[in-house]
Each structure stands twice: as C-alpha cells, then as structure tokens.
Write a protein that holds these residues in place. Structure first.
Motif, short mmCIF file in Angstrom:
data_model
loop_
_atom_site.label_atom_id
_atom_site.label_comp_id
_atom_site.label_asym_id
_atom_site.label_seq_id
_atom_site.Cartn_x
_atom_site.Cartn_y
_atom_site.Cartn_z
N UNK A 4 0.77 -1.24 0.00
CA UNK A 4 0.00 0.00 0.00
C UNK A 4 0.81 1.30 0.00
N UNK A 5 2.07 1.23 0.35
CA UNK A 5 2.85 2.45 0.60
C UNK A 5 2.98 3.37 -0.60
N UNK A 6 2.87 2.85 -1.81
CA UNK A 6 2.96 3.70 -2.98
C UNK A 6 1.71 4.55 -3.19
N UNK A 7 0.63 4.20 -2.48
CA UNK A 7 -0.64 4.91 -2.68
C UNK A 7 -1.24 5.50 -1.41
N UNK A 8 -0.72 5.08 -0.24
CA UNK A 8 -1.29 5.54 1.03
C UNK A 8 -0.19 5.77 2.05
N UNK A 9 -0.38 6.77 2.90
CA UNK A 9 0.50 6.96 4.06
C UNK A 9 0.05 6.01 5.16
N UNK A 10 0.95 5.68 6.06
CA UNK A 10 0.62 4.85 7.21
C UNK A 10 0.43 5.75 8.41
N UNK A 11 -0.68 5.59 9.12
CA UNK A 11 -0.94 6.34 10.34
C UNK A 11 -0.85 5.37 11.51
#
Length: 181
Positions: free
Chosen positions: A72-79
């Motif tokens: 997912x990291x290419x499309x979303x930040x991690x919170x």
C-alpha cells in the motif's frame, strides 16, 4: 590477430550476470518475505524491554507495517495511532532504519531549530516538490525515490503537515508514516 567469437566465454558472462542479479534480488526479498528474520531481531534489539510492548504485539505491528510497505505504501501513508509512551516512535524508527535506504524523521512535539525549520518548509514552499527539497536540505538527507520514507511524529501538533500528506503521497516518490496520540 583476429579475435573469434567464443560462445563458452559469452555464456559464462551471461551466467555470471544472471547469478549476480539473482543474489541481489534474493538479498532484498528474503528479509522482507521471511518474517522470522525480523522476529529474531525483536529480542536482539530488546524492543519489548525498551518499549514495554509484548513480543507478540511487536510482531503484529511489524507485520502490519511490512504489509503496508509491500502492498500500500505507494498509494497511502501509514498512520500509527496510540496512547503516549507505548513505543510507537521506537517501532517506527526501527522500521524505517531497517526497511529504507534513507529517511527524514520530524518530531513535531519538539520545539528545536530543526523542527521549526521543517515547519517553515511546509508554510513557505510554493509547492510539494519544493517542500520536499527543503526538507532534504534541512535534514541533510538525500531521499531516493521508491527507497526512502518521511516520518511525521506527533503530526497532530502541526496540522499543515497532516493536510499535506495527500499531496505528498500523490507525488509518488517516497513513502510516508505519520504517528500521533
């Protein structure tokens, strides 16, 4: 003297290059895909003792972070959210050090010069690209597209950075992790 084509020598070169690429690929993929490698590090780094988080919770959190990075990291930040003083920062720092070639870490709870300069990069830059360039200069870090991460710790203390996340992720060059309590 005229040189002739030597098929055996050519085959040896091709095999040597193929073997080098295979070993390089394996050295990158194995640590990411073989999670027991990371589980061994939990004890070696004394993460439960330092953070107060159980080994099982460390495994679960690290697994989720690896899944995010892989899928997912290419499309979303991690919170990463949680109560104060439970080891979020420690886990994130260990993760970015072992998973990325370079990173920028900004702790918005600090009031030091580095944090103030980082905040100015968001408020004074004309666009996201300039913001990223300024952050690299301020932190003296060269970010590598696809292999670097920017961490915003205690992001709730600087809403402008939180608001910029969508644009930063859309830029597509780097991965982003936010934490907050």
């Amino acid at each position: 003297m005229r040189k002739t084509f030597d098929p055996i020598k050519c085959l040896n070169i091709v095999l040597a290059i193929s073997l080098a690429v295979f070993i390089l690929t394996l050295s990158i993929a194995v640590p990411i895909l073989v999670r027991p490698f990371y589980y061994m590090q939990i004890d070696q780094l004394a993460i439960p003792a330092v953070s107060g988080v159980s080994k099982e919770d460390c495994k679960k959190a690290y697994d989720e972070m690896l899944d995010w990075k892989t899928n997912l990291a290419d499309h979303y930040a991690l919170l990463v959210e949680g109560a104060r003083r439970v080891g979020k920062t420690h886990l994130i720092e260990r993760f970015v050090r072992s998973e990325y070639e370079s990173h920028i870490y900004i702790d918005f709870s600090h009031k030091d010069k580095l944090t103030r300069e980082s905040q100015k990069a968001f408020t004074e830059a004309a666009n996201i690209v300039e913001t990223l360039e300024r952050l690299q200069t301020i932190h003296r870090v060269s970010l590598i597209p696809g292999r670097s991460c920017v961490v915003f710790d205690e992001v709730q203390r600087f809403p402008i950075a939180r608001e910029a996340i969508k644009q930063l992720v859309a830029n597509g060059k780097y991965h982003y992790i936010e934490s907050g309590s």
